[in-house]
Design a protein around this motif. Structure first.
Motif, PDB file in Angstrom:
ATOM      1  N   SER A   1       0.813  -1.207   0.000  1.00 28.11           N
ATOM      2  CA  SER A   1       0.000   0.000   0.000  1.00 28.11           C
ATOM      3  C   SER A   1       0.853   1.267   0.000  1.00 28.11           C
ATOM      4  N   HIS A   2       0.645   2.108  -0.993  1.00 31.23           N
ATOM      5  CA  HIS A   2       1.359   3.384  -1.029  1.00 31.23           C
ATOM      6  C   HIS A   2       0.878   4.304   0.089  1.00 31.23           C
ATOM      7  N   VAL A   3      -0.359   4.098   0.543  1.00 34.50           N
ATOM      8  CA  VAL A   3      -0.891   4.920   1.634  1.00 34.50           C
ATOM      9  C   VAL A   3      -0.162   4.616   2.929  1.00 34.50           C
ATOM     10  N   LEU A   4       0.006   3.331   3.238  1.00 42.81           N
ATOM     11  CA  LEU A   4       0.704   2.953   4.468  1.00 42.81           C
ATOM     12  C   LEU A   4       2.166   3.369   4.427  1.00 42.81           C
ATOM     13  N   ARG A   5       2.781   3.265   3.262  1.00 48.80           N
ATOM     14  CA  ARG A   5       4.164   3.729   3.142  1.00 48.80           C
ATOM     15  C   ARG A   5       4.249   5.231   3.408  1.00 48.80           C
ATOM     16  N   ALA A   6       3.265   5.970   2.919  1.00 49.98           N
ATOM     17  CA  ALA A   6       3.293   7.427   3.061  1.00 49.98           C
ATOM     18  C   ALA A   6       3.161   7.866   4.519  1.00 49.98           C
ATOM     19  N   ILE A   7       2.492   7.061   5.357  1.00 49.84           N
ATOM     20  CA  ILE A   7       2.351   7.440   6.769  1.00 49.84           C
ATOM     21  C   ILE A   7       3.441   6.818   7.636  1.00 49.84           C
ATOM     22  N   GLY A   8       4.423   6.194   7.003  1.00 52.75           N
ATOM     23  CA  GLY A   8       5.586   5.727   7.737  1.00 52.75           C
ATOM     24  C   GLY A   8       5.595   4.265   8.120  1.00 52.75           C
ATOM     25  N   CYS A   9       4.656   3.484   7.632  1.00 51.77           N
ATOM     26  CA  CYS A   9       4.652   2.054   7.931  1.00 51.77           C
ATOM     27  C   CYS A   9       5.729   1.348   7.103  1.00 51.77           C
ATOM     28  N   ASP A  10       6.511   0.493   7.741  1.00 47.55           N
ATOM     29  CA  ASP A  10       7.464  -0.296   6.977  1.00 47.55           C
ATOM     30  C   ASP A  10       6.746  -1.471   6.326  1.00 47.55           C
ATOM     31  N   LEU A  11       7.454  -2.203   5.502  1.00 44.29           N
ATOM     32  CA  LEU A  11       6.838  -3.288   4.741  1.00 44.29           C
ATOM     33  C   LEU A  11       6.238  -4.345   5.649  1.00 44.29           C
ATOM     34  N   GLN A  12       6.924  -4.685   6.727  1.00 47.53           N
ATOM     35  CA  GLN A  12       6.424  -5.713   7.630  1.00 47.53           C
ATOM     36  C   GLN A  12       5.119  -5.287   8.283  1.00 47.53           C
ATOM     37  N   ALA A  13       5.045  -4.037   8.714  1.00 46.34           N
ATOM     38  CA  ALA A  13       3.804  -3.543   9.320  1.00 46.34           C
ATOM     39  C   ALA A  13       2.676  -3.503   8.299  1.00 46.34           C
TER      40      ALA A  13
END
Length: 399
Positions: free
Chosen positions: A350-362
């Motif tokens: 998800s590009h949204v989760l990446r944008a809010i700082g989530c790493d790949l594992q999260a």
């Protein structure tokens, strides 16, 4: 009809007791309201003409089309003449971005890093044609800073596109503040209102919105219909050419049954919005609080309280993969999602989760629960009863 799909019903199980089916994926697909189906039925069964025809059946069809246009416009306080019916919100977003860009003198577009792919991909397509794009970042809650949008504006900015609310993490955006900034510079402002329309108050005049995208199914209307509302002074180029329907902006014979249904759904959403949102928000909070309390390692994504969509709960859970959790939930009669159904088709993080700082594992443990018109407190409790055990078992099985 919708009740049997969207709410609890008895289903066979391997045990002695029957399993209750729970549907918490209203953002992925909303059951069509039975009141909408009832109005659509005559348009599906015959006796209706082409809205472009000059005979009496065609004139009646045109009147029904215009009636739906007025109902849709009332949902967000716009002029009916500005409503352009499309086959989907995806098409409407493409028409907004590409249509404005093709008619504008400037070749710069501003959007956010968490927009729906039906906004981001047309923007990327424009980049290939030589346009300049600015992708504004978000904070840890997924909220766009109006100041960042202001700093991104240039003399050659053709359009600004910021969603009203994010469908993956539920965060509401400050569209009124952004609209004031774009209006002061006479830059067209597009808002993708899917997820927000019919759930939060949204006025095109109060928010200085020039183009607004709406999905029929998101307001319990039939799939296969959407709309783009356009302020009269905005110049727009069509992206589908043909017979000149929808004032030349969207050629092709109008899908009258779906459009009529969309109109009824929009009217119901407008009338029932405050009551429905007030009912769903406590259920949302009950679900979120229960998830954070009962599932170790879970944390909420997106804003909380009044800065979040009233029907939306999302978390990331460490130590598990969302696909496995969702399959286990489904076996126990609970339908949920990991975020955007459109992103699920690509298999990309998800590009949204990446944008809010989530790493790949999260991001791999992202779960999204969206409530709707037929959601009950019992369904929330059932979900909270089954999910912790699923997560615990999957963690034990993890290598």
């Amino acid at each position: 009809m919708a009740r049997s799909f969207a709410s609890s019903f008895e289903r066979p199980s391997s045990g002695a007791a029957a399993l209750t089916r729970v549907y918490l994926d209203y953002a992925g697909f909303s059951p069509v309201d039975p009141r909408v189906v009832a109005v659509m039925r005559p348009f599906l069964e015959g006796g209706v003409g082409n809205p472009s025809a000059l005979h009496s059946l065609g004139l009646e069809a045109r009147a029904s089309l215009d009636g739906a246009r007025a109902k849709v416009a009332r949902l967000f306080g716009g002029a009916p003449v500005g409503v352009i019916f499309t086959a989907s919100a995806t098409e409407a977003n493409n028409l907004a971005i590409k249509g404005v860009a093709q008619r504008a003198s400037g070749r710069h577009v501003v959007t956010s890093a968490i927009e729906h792919v039906s906004v981001l991909n047309p923007c990327r397509d424009l980049e290939k044609l030589g346009y300049s794009l600015t992708y504004v970042g978000v904070d840890a809650d997924g909220r766009v800073d109006p100041g960042a949008v202001e700093r991104a504006l240039r003399r050659d900015t053709a359009v600004v596109s910021i969603m009203a609310a994010n469908g993956e993490i539920g965060t509401l955006q400050p569209v009124a503040e952004i609209g004031r900034l774009t209006r002061a510079r006479s830059i067209p402002f597009h808002v993708d209102a899917v997820n927000a329309a019919g759930r939060v108050a949204l006025s095109v005049d109060e928010c200085a919105i020039d183009l607004l995208t709406l999905s029929s199914n998101d307001v319990y209307g039939p799939p296969g219909a959407g709309a783009l509302w356009v302020r009269p002074e905005v110049k727009l180029a069509p992206i589908i050419l043909g017979g000149g329907q929808e004032r030349g902006y969207r050629s092709g014979t109008e899908n009258l049954p779906a459009i009529v249904g969309m109109g009824v759904a929009a009217e119901l959403a407008r009338v029932e919005r405050a009551t429905e949102s007030a009912r769903l928000a406590p259920l949302r909070d009950r679900l979120l609080a229960g998830l954070l309390e009962r599932v170790p390692g879970a944390r909420a994504t997106g804003a909380l309280g009044d800065r979040r969509l009233p029907h939306h709960a999302s978390v990331v859970v460490s130590g598990v993969k969302a696909d496995s959790v969702l399959l286990e939930l489904d076996l126990r009669g609970v339908a949920a999602s990991s975020g955007s159904a459109c992103n699920a088709l690509t298999g990309e993080p998800s590009h949204v989760l990446r944008a809010i700082g989530c790493d790949l594992q999260a991001a791999e443990g992202s779960l999204c629960f969206t409530l709707g018109r037929w959601t009950t407190a019992l369904e929330i409790d059932i979900t909270l009863d089954v999910l912790p055990g699923i997560v615990e078992r999957l963690r034990r099985l993890a290598p």
